[in-house]
Scaffold this active site. Structure first.
Site, PDB file in Angstrom:
ATOM      1  N   GLU B  47      -0.263  13.349   4.295  1.00 11.10           N
ATOM      2  CA  GLU B  47       0.439  13.215   5.335  1.00 11.10           C
ATOM      3  C   GLU B  47       1.507  14.348   5.921  1.00 11.10           C
ATOM      4  O   GLU B  47       1.740  14.371   7.203  1.00 11.10           O
ATOM      5  CB  GLU B  47       1.518  12.040   5.199  1.00 11.10           C
ATOM      6  N   PHE B 109       7.025  -3.214  -3.091  1.00  9.87           N
ATOM      7  CA  PHE B 109       5.887  -2.121  -3.545  1.00  9.87           C
ATOM      8  C   PHE B 109       6.032  -1.178  -2.401  1.00  9.87           C
ATOM      9  O   PHE B 109       5.502  -1.645  -1.259  1.00  9.87           O
ATOM     10  CB  PHE B 109       4.521  -2.583  -4.057  1.00  9.87           C
ATOM     11  N   GLN B 110       6.064   0.068  -2.535  1.00 12.08           N
ATOM     12  CA  GLN B 110       5.908   1.025  -1.477  1.00 12.08           C
ATOM     13  C   GLN B 110       6.962   0.703  -0.433  1.00 12.08           C
ATOM     14  O   GLN B 110       6.636   1.316   0.849  1.00 12.08           O
ATOM     15  CB  GLN B 110       4.554   1.227  -0.935  1.00 12.08           C
ATOM     16  N   LYS B 159       3.955  -4.902   8.328  1.00 14.14           N
ATOM     17  CA  LYS B 159       2.947  -5.282   8.112  1.00 14.14           C
ATOM     18  C   LYS B 159       2.541  -6.683   8.878  1.00 14.14           C
ATOM     19  O   LYS B 159       1.493  -6.820   9.723  1.00 14.14           O
ATOM     20  CB  LYS B 159       2.378  -5.369   6.818  1.00 14.14           C
ATOM     21  N   MET B 460       8.308  37.613   1.858  1.00 14.49           N
ATOM     22  CA  MET B 460       9.590  37.800   2.368  1.00 14.49           C
ATOM     23  C   MET B 460      10.748  37.450   1.490  1.00 14.49           C
ATOM     24  O   MET B 460      11.683  38.059   1.718  1.00 14.49           O
ATOM     25  CB  MET B 460       9.501  36.643   3.613  1.00 14.49           C
TER      26      MET B 460
END
Ligand SMILES: Cc1ncc(C[n+]2csc(CCOP(=O)(O)OP(=O)(O)O)c2C)c(N)n1
Lengths: 85, 548
Positions: B47, B109-110, B159, B460
């Site tokens: 993602e 869940f999630q 959802k 760096m």
């Protein structure tokens, strides 16, 4: 410096959290806070006093940018008593 | 029509033909709608890759980029990209699935509080609470992302709302607000410009975001005021403009930094006095009055108190500030500094000198090539040594400095501008941070060119350890890097390694002329540093230029 502010905004579930996050992140501490929904939960009215070493305009300009905030007013300012800082 | 189909229709109404994302449970209804909904979806392999591709898409075109993720881990993986878009004012709309409304707050869940997480890294965020809200929220999200100072906006959609019936929404066409320019402020600015002996333009990313490149260049043409730019301002001014001195700040050019310290009027245009630009703030432009032009009023007087500010659209202000002035001595000084402090590319030995390599690439690449960079020394070398004539052609994570940005940003840019050459310049550290996006390049057969500058170090950080931490190289040695050419070949990306100057010309030609994607892996010495460097806490004219 201690500053007394009022904030008018359209209400949303996370608005209070959003405002307070900006207050903290920009370097201000909340001393008093009163929040009240009006117009059938449509709007949120906030009165608060904050203190900081920083210029209050640094905060008010950031608050004014928040989506849903309609008005930020600075009511009064006074030098802060150090003990509470 | 269900909510998910409604979202796809709304995307089309907002002229979104391309989105980037990754599916999962709570966003499955939207993926079902995307299946044959008429909007192209590019599956990224993380993602973070999706949101950075959306950023690359947005920055290479000036349009809104869209990314999609599922709830929980999908959404948390977006956070770094949203923060990147926030810091660089990039218009991105992120759509996340959320668990069904009745499960929110039950540790389902999630389930994660994405709205809460987003507060610090978006311009605004919405959670859709019922079907009626869906239309207006999408409309507001696109409006907010692109208007004023642009930025990322997140829409979290449970959802059940994706699955439930959509509620029709007729978008209200708002009449554009015509803002009045403050004539008094314009007059004051004109007087300040006319009075100045040593005026200087300090040009930031806001000019490109405001699509004010033409008025800016016109303003420069008329006034002939010397100019410097920020990392995000690169490309706003033509690189060969007479009195343009290059990038200012920590790794800015000597001429820019000296000019800043000497000017008596600083006109900041779409710039925000970032600490990487100002160095020690109270010694920044110590002799200058400041005019600040920026659409975000909160930037005015934030770090530098200014004499005059205007927050209207730059496209409207700049034409009103055109005035002919006579500042020959100052212009001459600018020209002299440009010559005296010009970059030098002579370098002993056979080993490749990255600044010279990048210079050569800039000379060889076709017009309108998009350069996407990662973060580190190579990023600064690109900024210093390549030349760019449009801000859309230089895509570099500036405010957040996000390693792993280059490859996915290049994916987004290539999808957005298939006819233009897109080159990702990366470092061996950064490359590994979103290396999975090679899978996206493979999937879409995207002809993205990758120039990997490998010093076997987190260069760096190594440089700072050398300079400021007694050479104690804590966790910056990457001699155990994978074989990058073999790695790329696993994704059907051909490539080669070079390590000497004599190989450069031919290898760059192969990179540019290869039909598909290509990896040019360039081995350089770990000892190279980025110069000049304004050490932390120093004023901009206190530049270090070597280890001595
Ligand atoms: C996500 C992230 N983590 C850590 C850093 C800190 N950091 C800045 S530059 C750098 C080294 C980058 O190494 P590399 O990509 O090899 O580029 P080089 O400097 O060697 O050109 C690191 C670790 C960062 N900017 N971003």
């Amino acid at each position: 410096m201690k500053s007394q502010l009022t904030i008018e905004s359209q209400n949303s579930p996370e608005l209070l959290e959003r405002l307070l996050r900006v207050v903290r992140h920009r370097g201000f501490n909340v001393q008093t806070l009163q929040a009240e929904t009006t117009d059938n939960e449509q709007n949120l009215h906030l009165s608060l006093t904050v203190y900081s070493e920083r210029e209050i305009s640094l905060l008010t300009k950031q608050l004014e940018k928040i989506f849903g905030v309609t008005k930020v007013s600075l009511l009064a300012q006074q030098a802060e008593i150090k003990a509470s800082a | 029509m269900n909510g998910a189909n409604f979202v796809v229709q709304a995307l089309k109404q907002h002229n979104i033909s391309q989105v980037f994302g990754y599916p999962g449970g709570a966003i499955m209804p939207l993926y079902d709608a995307l299946y044959d909904g008429g909007v192209d979806h590019l599956l990224c392999r993380h993602e973070q890759g999706a949101v950075m591709a959306a950023i690359g898409y947005a920055r290479s075109t000036g349009n809104v980029g869209v990314c999609i993720a599922t709830s929980g881990p999908g959404a948390t993986n977006l956070i770094t990209g949203l923060a990147d878009a926030m810091m660089d004012s990039v218009p991105v709309v992120a759509i996340t699935g959320q668990v069904a409304s009745h499960l929110i707050g039950t540790d389902a869940f999630q389930e994660i509080d994405v709205l809460g997480l987003s507060l610090a890294c978006t311009k605004h965020s919405f959670m859709v609470q019922n079907a009626e809200q869906l239309g207006p929220i999408i409309e507001q999200a696109f409006e907010l992302a692109a208007s004023g100072r642009p930025g990322p906006v997140l829409i979290d959609i449970p959802k059940d709302i994706q699955l439930g019936d959509a509620v029709n929404f007729a978008s209200i066409c708002k009449a554009p607000i015509t803002e009045k320019v403050d004539q008094e402020a314009i007059n004051k600015a004109l007087a300040m410009i006319s009075d100045a002996q040593k005026p200087l333009l300090y040009v930031g990313g806001g000019v490109g975001m405001a699509k004010a490149i033409t008025p800016l260049r016109q303003f420069i043409n008329t006034t002939k005021i010397p100019s410097v730019c920020t990392l995000k301002g690169i490309g706003a001014i033509e690189h060969d403009s007479d009195y343009f001195l290059g990038m200012v700040g920590m790794h800015g050019s000597k001429a820019s930094n000296f000019a800043i310290q000497e000017c008596d009027l600083l006109i900041a245009i779409g710039a925000r006095f970032d600490d990487r630009v100002t160095g020690k703030l109270d010694e920044f432009a110590p002799h200058a009055k400041v005019i600040h032009l920026d659409i975000d009023a909160a930037e005015v007087d934030k770090l530098r108190t200014v004499e005059l500010s205007m927050t209207e659209d730059l496209k409207h202000i700049l034409p009103l500030l055109e005035v002919e002035i006579s500042i020959e001595d100052w212009q001459q000084k600018a020209l002299t500094m440009k010559v005296d402090f010009a970059n030098r590319y002579d370098h002993p030995g056979e080993a490749i000198f990255a600044p010279a390599l990048l210079r050569q690439l800039a000379q060889m690449q076709p017009r309108d090539t998009v350069i996407c960079t990662d973060v580190g020394q190579h990023q600064m070398w690109v900024a210093q040594h390549m030349f760019v004539d449009r801000p859309e052609n230089h895509i570099s994570s500036s405010g957040l400095g996000t390693m792993g940005f280059g490859i996915p940003a290049a994916v987004g840019a290539k999808v957005a501008r298939p006819d233009d050459m897109v080159i990702a310049v990366s470092g061996d550290g950064s490359f590994m941070m979103n290396v999975q996006e090679l899978g996206t390049i493979k999937r879409k057969k995207l002809p993205v060119k990758i120039l990997l500058i490998d010093n076997q170090r987190l260069g760096m950080v190594r440089q700072w350890q050398k300079l400021f931490f007694d050479g104690r190289y804590s966790e910056t040695i990457l001699t155990d890097n994978p074989d990058f050419v073999t790695l790329a070949s696993a994704f059907d990306i051909p490539g080669e390694t070079i390590s000497t100057k004599s190989q450069i010309q031919d290898a760059l030609t192969r990179l540019l002329e290869s039909e598909g994607a290509y990896l040019l892996h360039v081995s350089i010495s770990e000892e190279e540093n980025v110069w000049p460097l304004v050490p932390p806490g120093a004023a901009n004219d206190k530049m270090m230029e070597s280890l001595q």
